[in-house]
Motif scaffolding. Sequence first.
Motif, mmCIF file in Angstrom:
data_model
loop_
_atom_site.group_PDB
_atom_site.id
_atom_site.type_symbol
_atom_site.label_atom_id
_atom_site.label_comp_id
_atom_site.label_asym_id
_atom_site.label_seq_id
_atom_site.Cartn_x
_atom_site.Cartn_y
_atom_site.Cartn_z
ATOM 1 N N ALA A 58 0.839 -1.209 0.000
ATOM 2 C CA ALA A 58 0.000 0.000 0.000
ATOM 3 C C ALA A 58 0.868 1.249 0.000
ATOM 4 O O ALA A 58 0.557 2.241 -0.679
ATOM 5 N N GLU A 59 1.968 1.181 0.728
ATOM 6 C CA GLU A 59 2.893 2.313 0.795
ATOM 7 C C GLU A 59 3.519 2.580 -0.575
ATOM 8 O O GLU A 59 3.637 3.741 -1.010
ATOM 9 N N ILE B 228 2.270 1.673 -3.575
ATOM 10 C CA ILE B 228 1.246 2.126 -4.517
ATOM 11 C C ILE B 228 0.853 3.580 -4.261
ATOM 12 O O ILE B 228 0.545 4.332 -5.191
ATOM 13 N N ALA B 229 0.933 4.003 -2.994
ATOM 14 C CA ALA B 229 0.627 5.401 -2.655
ATOM 15 C C ALA B 229 1.578 6.358 -3.354
ATOM 16 O O ALA B 229 1.238 7.529 -3.591
ATOM 17 N N VAL C 26 2.669 5.919 -6.430
ATOM 18 C CA VAL C 26 2.511 5.768 -7.877
ATOM 19 C C VAL C 26 1.421 6.726 -8.362
ATOM 20 O O VAL C 26 0.254 6.572 -7.989
ATOM 21 N N PRO C 27 1.759 7.713 -9.182
ATOM 22 C CA PRO C 27 0.771 8.687 -9.632
ATOM 23 C C PRO C 27 -0.487 8.097 -10.270
ATOM 24 O O PRO C 27 -1.577 8.645 -10.098
ATOM 25 N N VAL C 28 -0.371 6.992 -11.008
ATOM 26 C CA VAL C 28 -1.568 6.428 -11.634
ATOM 27 C C VAL C 28 -2.394 5.599 -10.652
ATOM 28 O O VAL C 28 -3.470 5.106 -10.990
ATOM 29 N N GLY C 29 -1.891 5.414 -9.432
ATOM 30 C CA GLY C 29 -2.688 4.818 -8.371
ATOM 31 C C GLY C 29 -2.846 3.317 -8.363
ATOM 32 O O GLY C 29 -3.782 2.791 -7.749
ATOM 33 N N ARG C 30 -1.949 2.617 -9.014
ATOM 34 C CA ARG C 30 -2.036 1.144 -9.001
ATOM 35 C C ARG C 30 -0.660 0.555 -9.281
ATOM 36 O O ARG C 30 0.247 1.258 -9.738
ATOM 37 N N ASN C 31 -0.529 -0.734 -8.990
ATOM 38 C CA ASN C 31 0.688 -1.410 -9.404
ATOM 39 C C ASN C 31 0.532 -1.810 -10.869
ATOM 40 O O ASN C 31 -0.566 -1.796 -11.421
ATOM 41 N N GLY D 137 4.302 3.647 -13.880
ATOM 42 C CA GLY D 137 3.141 4.441 -13.477
ATOM 43 C C GLY D 137 3.492 5.815 -12.948
ATOM 44 O O GLY D 137 2.680 6.462 -12.306
ATOM 45 N N ALA E 287 6.006 6.326 -10.805
ATOM 46 C CA ALA E 287 6.601 6.215 -9.469
ATOM 47 C C ALA E 287 8.026 6.759 -9.441
ATOM 48 O O ALA E 287 8.500 7.244 -8.415
#
Length: 253
Positions: free
Chosen positions: A207-208, A210-211, A213-218, A248, A250
């Motif tokens: 979760a940390e 993915i937080a 990552v600008p596109v909001g996902r792995n 994404g 990151a």
Amino acid sequence: MSVSGKTAIVTGAGSVRGIGRATAHALAAVGWNIAVFDIDDVNAKEAATEIAERHSVQALGLGCDITDESSVERALAAIETALPPAGALVNNAGVTSPIPFLEVDAEEWDRVFAVNVRGSFNITRRVVPGMAQRGFGRVVFLSSVSAERGGGVFGGVAYSAAKAAQLGFARALARESGQYGITVNAVAPGLIDTDITAGKLTPERKAELIAGVPVGRNGTVHDVADLITYLCREESGYITGVTYDVNGGAHIH
């Protein structure tokens, strides 16, 4: 020059949820014949059968230890008699290592470099001469965002160093082989949902990550496979010596 008359070799493509198998499927979908090399012979053959049935191309799966020169030679000899000439090579096979530098030993360091660097060398040095002779080739290395930002996602120093070595390998080979119609590029994925990281990241750590990552996902294996397929096109012949980030956003640099 149609890809239907050529074979794409994808190393480490046996894993069901891996980037390699997704890439093999993506290449087959646009007409490439496929050679699946994997340390696991059963998985390699199963992947090849799946690819041939789904995409109506020729596909052959072979057990191959890329760290062993004789194993590589046997696998390549087998596809030379069974499939069209190699037009693309995707150096996907690799191993990761999250061990901190103060704890890593020489054996672990050598293991990581044996697969990621020496393994890529073992197969690339045998495939590229034929590409040069035929005047066409596409080589793609699977590096990692860890090589660019210095770890911090999953891999430690050994992994980051080995994946950075692949970037230098790709760029230098691109300079030397362009005159023969061969392009060489690298792809540097960020956090991708594969078996390599499955179960190894705590939900909190994932979760940390993915937080950030600008596109909001792995990422997914298809995010990477689609880019590799693009780089292997005949039309992509003016793209070489480049590292493509798939993270994404990151790591933006």
